[in-house]
Structure formats: C-alpha cells, structure tokens
Write an enzyme that holds these catalytic residues in place. Sequence first.
Site, short mmCIF file in Angstrom:
data_model
loop_
_atom_site.label_atom_id
_atom_site.label_comp_id
_atom_site.label_asym_id
_atom_site.label_seq_id
_atom_site.Cartn_x
_atom_site.Cartn_y
_atom_site.Cartn_z
N GLU A 198 -3.81 3.58 7.16
CA GLU A 198 -3.50 3.53 5.72
C GLU A 198 -3.90 5.12 4.91
OE1 GLU A 198 -3.52 -1.09 3.81
OE2 GLU A 198 -5.24 0.36 3.56
N CYS A 199 -3.02 5.68 4.39
CA CYS A 199 -3.40 6.94 3.43
C CYS A 199 -4.20 7.71 4.34
CB CYS A 199 -4.28 6.58 2.24
SG CYS A 199 -3.97 7.88 1.01
#
Length: 444
Positions: free
Chosen positions: A331-332
């Site tokens: 994520e990210c």
Amino acid sequence: MSTSGIIIGAARSGAGKTSVTIGLMRALKRRGLAVRGAKSGPDYIDPGFHHAATGATGVNLDSWAMAPDFIDHLVHAQTEGADVLVVESAMGLFDGIVSDAGRSGAAADLARRLGLPVLLVLDISGQSQTAAAIARGFATHDAQVRIGAVVLNQVASERHERLARQAVEALGLTVAGAVYRNADMALPERHLGLVQAGEHAALDAFIDRLADRMEASLDLDAVLAIAAPLAPAPGNAAGTAFALPPPGQRIAVALDDAFSFVYPHVTRLWRQAGAEILPFSPLADEAPDATCDVCWLPGGYPELHAGKLAAASRFRDTLARFAATRPVHGECGGFMALGRALEDANGISHRMAGLLGHVTSFAQRKMNLGYRQALLLADSPIGRKGEIVRGHEFHYSRILDRGEDAALAELFDGQGNSLGLAGARRGLVSGTFFHAIARHPAGA
C-alpha cells in the site's frame, strides 16, 4: 462500566487539537481514569500519539469509509473497560465531503451519531473578541452538534485572555481554559503530517510536559463535566461484515521507520479473526517469516530511506522467493517499494524489489489527497474480484513509468467519479497507492 466521551474539535488544521488532545489524555490518565483515544478520518499518525499518551491502542472512526454499523462496533470495542473516550477531529469540525447524510467523513458526523459534545479549541492569535463570533458560529451551525466548552489557544497575555474569555462567556458558552503560547508544545512535522510518535525523541517526557501544561491551563473538572455518557453501542457481529478480512492465517507485516502506516482497527480485527501477525524490518534487511502465507508492505516513508532499502539485498531476494508461491501486497509506500525503482528527493534513482514494473519519484512531486473507492479487478489481499473497498489516498510521489502490469482496481473518488485504472498486479504480487479502510456493501 459506563464510558463518557468528548470530541476535540477546531476551526481548522493547525489550531492545536493534537497537543491539547494528547496532553489532556495524559492529564486524565494521571487522575486514575482509563482513557481511550480515537481519531476521526483517515489518519495513521495521531493514533500513535494517543497510544503513547494513554497506554491503550487508538482507533480511527471514519464516517465516509466506514458503514454506521462498523463505527458502532469499533466504538463498542474501544470503550470496553474505559472511563473516558477522547475523539480527536481531523481538520475542521465540519470538514468533509458532499455525501449521504451522516457520511461526510467530518467529525461532526460522529458528534451526531454518538451524541458527544465538542470541546472547541480556538486559536485566538491575532484576535480577541472576534473569537466569540467564531464560537457563536460553531454553536449555532448545527443544532445536533453541541459545543460543550471552549479552549482558548495561543493566548498572548492575561489581557488577551480576559478580552476573549469575556466575549465567549457572554454567549453563554463555558471557557474551560486558556493555553498560552509556548514553542515547546509544537510537534515536529514532515510532508505527510506530524513526525510519527515512534520517531519522536523522548516522547514520554514530551507528553508529560503537555499534560503539565493542560493541568495548569484547563479546568479538568469542567471538561469531565461536559463529557456525555456513550449510549451502549451494539457489539453485534453485523459491524464486522465491513472489516477487511485477514489476507492469511500468518501475515508477515513490514514495520519500521519506512513502513508503518497500518490502521489499528485493521490489525486488531485480523487478530480477532484468528490471524497471527509477524512483523519484520526491511530497513534492517530482514526477511518475511518463511512460515507466513502472505506478506503485507504498508505505507510509510520509503522515499526517506531509499538508499538503505536498495542495499537490503537479503530482504529483496527473500521477498522475491516468497512472492513466487504466496501473495505479497503493498500500500502506497509499500507499492513504491515493490516497483523497479524509486527516485528520491534529490533525483537519485534507487533499485527497489522489482516485483512490479513501475517507477516512482519523490523528486517530481504532486500531492494526491482524497477519499477513494476501489472496484477490485482481481482477487488480492485487500478483497475479492468485484468487491468495493473504501479508503483514501495521500502521497506526494508520482509514477514516472507505469510498466506493463495489469491494473488492480478501477478507482473512484469519494463522490463516485471515476479516476481510471489504478495499482498493479503481476502473479501473486499486487499494490496500489490506495489505502484500504473498510469493505463497502455489495451493490452500493
């Protein structure tokens, strides 16, 4: 045991909510109260400070990303064994998006749903009696959101306090205290907000100083007097239907200064569902535990540690072997680390894991911020194909080269406008800049 609650709100970000919140939490804990914290909206950092101030894990309550039943479930769990729940607002008290009633993401939604009064922190620097006009606006803006008391912040002198206090009290509002200007109360910041609690030098001593200041500045009895009893929220299983299911039985989670953005409710509910979480540190060149059946790389600050990650050959090689047979999701910041390369703030390119084909840059910055809905195009650790997951995006990095990987999801903003295809997937590896918060009901 009954729990009382209060929301710490303000007119804007930067008004002093976090300093007042964590100082108040520690001051109430000193009184022997069991204090719990919550943060409205998608914020990873403040719950860490709440944990440090109270000794209990914090939680996020997001009225847009989380279905009402899910919020009720999380509040029920957070208040078990607690005397006081202190909810810190994000941004301004009424700041959210245009959405269904009670689903804007603003802390005011929580005030209505939970029946909690607001302790309004007003930064009165550069004003005096005008503070009363602002307080009047808050007190009358929404009849379902009650301003319980006001805290005057950034007070310059006794005369300054007297002028503002008299004007606010003339409205019939209680002034619970005045906090004078003090540079020592400032929390260090970086590009995604406050520096994380775990990176703050001598954090416990700093929180004690904030508590000292709150004890000297606020009438704690008045604060406790306005706190309202929380109606017993149902602890039914219906709320957990909106939780992100654990992606495996044994989950390897990267946790260090480069990867740390994990919502407390996500991991707590994974454990509650029977999953085991095994942390490891890519920055220390550690590998995910070989007995795990999935690996999760959260968001964080890989752009600040790109050189060290590039040199972590054991982590990179072991992760590649892991991904050959088991799912890996980023994520990210985790998504950035799974790509071919990451360009740091100085424009220097660093080798990353190479399990996905994209290249990201922190040198060529562009802020991306907002609520997101992801319609998943394939099974992945965040859900099944065709499911909708709600969350948010907040980063300054941008993609220089998307590579040839298939997209993970079609992305929509908080009002349902399509933002196009997003993320990437290759084999058992997936990733996206999007941070998942909760599942959305089918067909919604």
